[in-house]
Write a protein that holds these residues in place. Structure first.
Motif, PDB file in Angstrom:
ATOM      1  N   THR A  96       0.828  -1.204   0.000  1.00  0.00           N
ATOM      2  CA  THR A  96       0.000   0.000   0.000  1.00  0.00           C
ATOM      3  C   THR A  96       0.861   1.252   0.000  1.00  0.00           C
ATOM      4  O   THR A  96       0.583   2.221  -0.716  1.00  0.00           O
ATOM      5  CB  THR A  96      -0.937   0.013   1.223  1.00  0.00           C
ATOM      6  OG1 THR A  96      -1.782  -1.140   1.173  1.00  0.00           O
ATOM      7  CG2 THR A  96      -1.802   1.267   1.238  1.00  0.00           C
ATOM      8  N   MET A  99       0.898   4.145  -2.817  1.00  0.00           N
ATOM      9  CA  MET A  99       0.649   5.542  -2.475  1.00  0.00           C
ATOM     10  C   MET A  99       1.777   6.430  -2.991  1.00  0.00           C
ATOM     11  O   MET A  99       1.545   7.549  -3.449  1.00  0.00           O
ATOM     12  CB  MET A  99       0.503   5.690  -0.961  1.00  0.00           C
ATOM     13  CG  MET A  99      -0.833   5.208  -0.415  1.00  0.00           C
ATOM     14  SD  MET A  99      -2.244   6.124  -1.089  1.00  0.00           S
ATOM     15  CE  MET A  99      -1.863   7.791  -0.534  1.00  0.00           C
ATOM     16  N   MET A 133       1.194   6.906  -6.628  1.00  0.00           N
ATOM     17  CA  MET A 133       0.120   7.875  -6.838  1.00  0.00           C
ATOM     18  C   MET A 133       0.634   9.303  -6.649  1.00  0.00           C
ATOM     19  O   MET A 133       0.320  10.206  -7.436  1.00  0.00           O
ATOM     20  CB  MET A 133      -1.025   7.597  -5.867  1.00  0.00           C
ATOM     21  CG  MET A 133      -2.215   8.546  -6.013  1.00  0.00           C
ATOM     22  SD  MET A 133      -3.220   8.215  -7.469  1.00  0.00           S
ATOM     23  CE  MET A 133      -4.345   6.974  -6.782  1.00  0.00           C
ATOM     24  N   THR A 134       1.430   9.520  -5.604  1.00  0.00           N
ATOM     25  CA  THR A 134       1.984  10.847  -5.335  1.00  0.00           C
ATOM     26  C   THR A 134       2.907  11.297  -6.469  1.00  0.00           C
ATOM     27  O   THR A 134       2.831  12.445  -6.931  1.00  0.00           O
ATOM     28  CB  THR A 134       2.763  10.845  -4.011  1.00  0.00           C
ATOM     29  OG1 THR A 134       1.905  10.396  -2.958  1.00  0.00           O
ATOM     30  CG2 THR A 134       3.280  12.233  -3.678  1.00  0.00           C
ATOM     31  N   MET A 175      -8.747   5.225   1.545  1.00  0.00           N
ATOM     32  CA  MET A 175      -9.372   5.318   0.232  1.00  0.00           C
ATOM     33  C   MET A 175      -9.817   6.750  -0.063  1.00  0.00           C
ATOM     34  O   MET A 175      -9.879   7.159  -1.222  1.00  0.00           O
ATOM     35  CB  MET A 175     -10.560   4.353   0.140  1.00  0.00           C
ATOM     36  CG  MET A 175     -10.149   2.882   0.208  1.00  0.00           C
ATOM     37  SD  MET A 175      -8.752   2.460  -0.885  1.00  0.00           S
ATOM     38  CE  MET A 175      -9.475   2.793  -2.492  1.00  0.00           C
ATOM     39  N   THR A 183      -6.622   8.435  -1.342  1.00  0.00           N
ATOM     40  CA  THR A 183      -6.337   8.054  -2.724  1.00  0.00           C
ATOM     41  C   THR A 183      -7.338   8.692  -3.675  1.00  0.00           C
ATOM     42  O   THR A 183      -6.984   9.063  -4.803  1.00  0.00           O
ATOM     43  CB  THR A 183      -6.354   6.525  -2.896  1.00  0.00           C
ATOM     44  OG1 THR A 183      -7.638   6.015  -2.520  1.00  0.00           O
ATOM     45  CG2 THR A 183      -5.288   5.871  -2.043  1.00  0.00           C
ATOM     46  N   ALA A 199      -6.545  10.933  -6.940  1.00  0.00           N
ATOM     47  CA  ALA A 199      -7.126  10.576  -8.229  1.00  0.00           C
ATOM     48  C   ALA A 199      -7.964  11.726  -8.774  1.00  0.00           C
ATOM     49  O   ALA A 199      -7.922  12.040  -9.970  1.00  0.00           O
ATOM     50  CB  ALA A 199      -7.985   9.316  -8.088  1.00  0.00           C
ATOM     51  N   ALA A 214      -4.157   6.774 -12.620  1.00  0.00           N
ATOM     52  CA  ALA A 214      -4.552   7.035 -11.229  1.00  0.00           C
ATOM     53  C   ALA A 214      -5.613   6.051 -10.774  1.00  0.00           C
ATOM     54  O   ALA A 214      -5.580   5.549  -9.646  1.00  0.00           O
ATOM     55  CB  ALA A 214      -5.063   8.465 -11.089  1.00  0.00           C
ATOM     56  N   GLN A 249      -5.436   3.326  -7.738  1.00  0.00           N
ATOM     57  CA  GLN A 249      -6.477   3.345  -6.716  1.00  0.00           C
ATOM     58  C   GLN A 249      -7.103   1.960  -6.552  1.00  0.00           C
ATOM     59  O   GLN A 249      -7.337   1.496  -5.425  1.00  0.00           O
ATOM     60  CB  GLN A 249      -7.551   4.367  -7.094  1.00  0.00           C
ATOM     61  CG  GLN A 249      -8.583   4.617  -5.999  1.00  0.00           C
ATOM     62  CD  GLN A 249      -9.577   5.684  -6.405  1.00  0.00           C
ATOM     63  OE1 GLN A 249      -9.550   6.167  -7.537  1.00  0.00           O
ATOM     64  NE2 GLN A 249     -10.452   6.040  -5.501  1.00  0.00           N
ATOM     65  N   ILE A 305      -4.702  -0.397  -4.740  1.00  0.00           N
ATOM     66  CA  ILE A 305      -4.699  -0.157  -3.296  1.00  0.00           C
ATOM     67  C   ILE A 305      -5.921  -0.814  -2.664  1.00  0.00           C
ATOM     68  O   ILE A 305      -5.834  -1.443  -1.603  1.00  0.00           O
ATOM     69  CB  ILE A 305      -4.661   1.351  -2.995  1.00  0.00           C
ATOM     70  CG1 ILE A 305      -3.306   1.935  -3.413  1.00  0.00           C
ATOM     71  CG2 ILE A 305      -4.924   1.627  -1.513  1.00  0.00           C
ATOM     72  CD1 ILE A 305      -3.227   3.441  -3.296  1.00  0.00           C
ATOM     73  N   SER A 306      -7.083  -0.693  -3.325  1.00  0.00           N
ATOM     74  CA  SER A 306      -8.302  -1.303  -2.816  1.00  0.00           C
ATOM     75  C   SER A 306      -8.150  -2.808  -2.697  1.00  0.00           C
ATOM     76  O   SER A 306      -8.525  -3.409  -1.683  1.00  0.00           O
ATOM     77  CB  SER A 306      -9.484  -0.960  -3.734  1.00  0.00           C
ATOM     78  OG  SER A 306     -10.663  -1.594  -3.301  1.00  0.00           O
TER      79      SER A 306
END
Length: 298
Positions: free
Chosen positions: A6, A10, A13-14, A143, A146, A150, A191, A195, A198-199
């Motif tokens: 995770t 993340m 994503m960043t 979430m 995230t 997104a 993105a 996401q 991660i889910s």
């Protein structure tokens, strides 16, 4: 391993957000988009529990209206050292459940009528323990974060359509129309993929901790297999109308294949069951003093 994965996702994503912001509007544009997206998601964060419960027609039940179910949830929560969440019932024949709320002190667990009708008390306990794990892990908060990233990335991509990205010293837009269109399509897609990944990672972690909370991994393993089989045959009309909430359920309520695909919000159920079976040899006793009470469910 779940937390490490995770964390890596993340970070991706960043980095994606910062990279898109730099391509389009430089540092100032990225900051503005993040502030706007964060404001939108902050509002959603404080109100999402009420919204999603209303979306699925959930009604609150308590010790008087659903004594056996309420006693089960209370026993599991207290055994895990957690506040007892509010309990909701959804009138649909599809067996399923989800948790919501911004923190363990303001959380809710919602189960469907179909879950109570089709699963044994032990299997229901496994499902409830999984949802309590989501609450204890603060997955709803994760979430939301995230979703903020997104949303910000999607906003930046839309900015690119109108402004074409930042200009260089000669006043040219280096991205061009092709680059701008590609960015509009690929950035939100990337993105969304992160996401979803991660889910899926959080579902595996909730399975593991949920098995520890109820003390019997096979209760949850049996429940997952039964829920998936029935969910593929029984419609959840409200979920079909609101597909954006599908990732919240323990099993995808929509009629799609459940493989570990790129666009899947849930892990492969067979893989989840295999992991729980591997745990079964390590966790042999349910929490002291806890046993799921048998119905009738209310």
């Amino acid at each position: 391993m779940g937390y490490v994965r995770t964390g890596i996702l993340m970070a991706v994503m960043t980095a994606l957000f910062l990279g898109v912001g730099a391509l389009i509007g430089g540092q100032d544009g990225a900051v503005i988009a993040l502030v706007v997206a964060a404001g939108m998601n902050l509002f959603t964060y404080w109100n999402s529990d009420k919204a999603v419960l209303s979306m699925h027609g959930a009604r609150e039940v308590d010790a008087r209206s659903a004594p056996d179910l309420h006693a089960m949830v209370r026993g599991l929560a207290e055994g895990a050292g957690m506040p007892v969440p509010k309990l909701y019932l959804i009138e649909t024949d599809q067996p399923n459940a989800f948790a919501t709320g911004r923190n363990p002190q303001n959380a809710a667990v919602a189960v469907t009528r179909g879950l109570l009708r089709n699963l044994t008390p032990e299997e229901v306990a496994g499902v409830v323990a999984h949802e309590l794990a989501h609450i204890r892990n603060r997955d709803t908060l994760l979430m939301t974060v995230t979703a903020t990233f997104a949303g910000a990335i999607s906003m930046l991509a839309n900015f690119a359509f109108f402004f074409g990205g930042s200009s260089n010293e000669e006043g040219e837009r280096p991205m061009g129309i092709v680059g701008t269109l590609a960015l509009m399509i690929l950035a939100p897609l990337a993105a969304g993929l992160v996401q979803m990944a991660i889910s899926r990672s959080r579902e595996y972690e909730a399975d593991r901790i949920g098995a520890e909370i109820c003390g019997r991994p096979m209760w949850l393993a049996s429940a997952l297999g039964k829920i998936e089989g029935l969910a593929q045959r029984i419609d959840n009309v409200r979920a079909e109308r609101n597909p954006a909430s599908a990732h919240m359920f323990i099993i995808n309520p929509l009629h799609v294949l459940g493989h570990d695909r790129l666009f899947a919000t849930h892990p492969n159920t067979a893989n989840r069951i295999a992991a729980l079976r591997a745990m079964a040899g390590e966790v042999r006793q349910a929490p002291a003093g806890f046993a799921p009470r048998r119905g009738p469910w209310s």
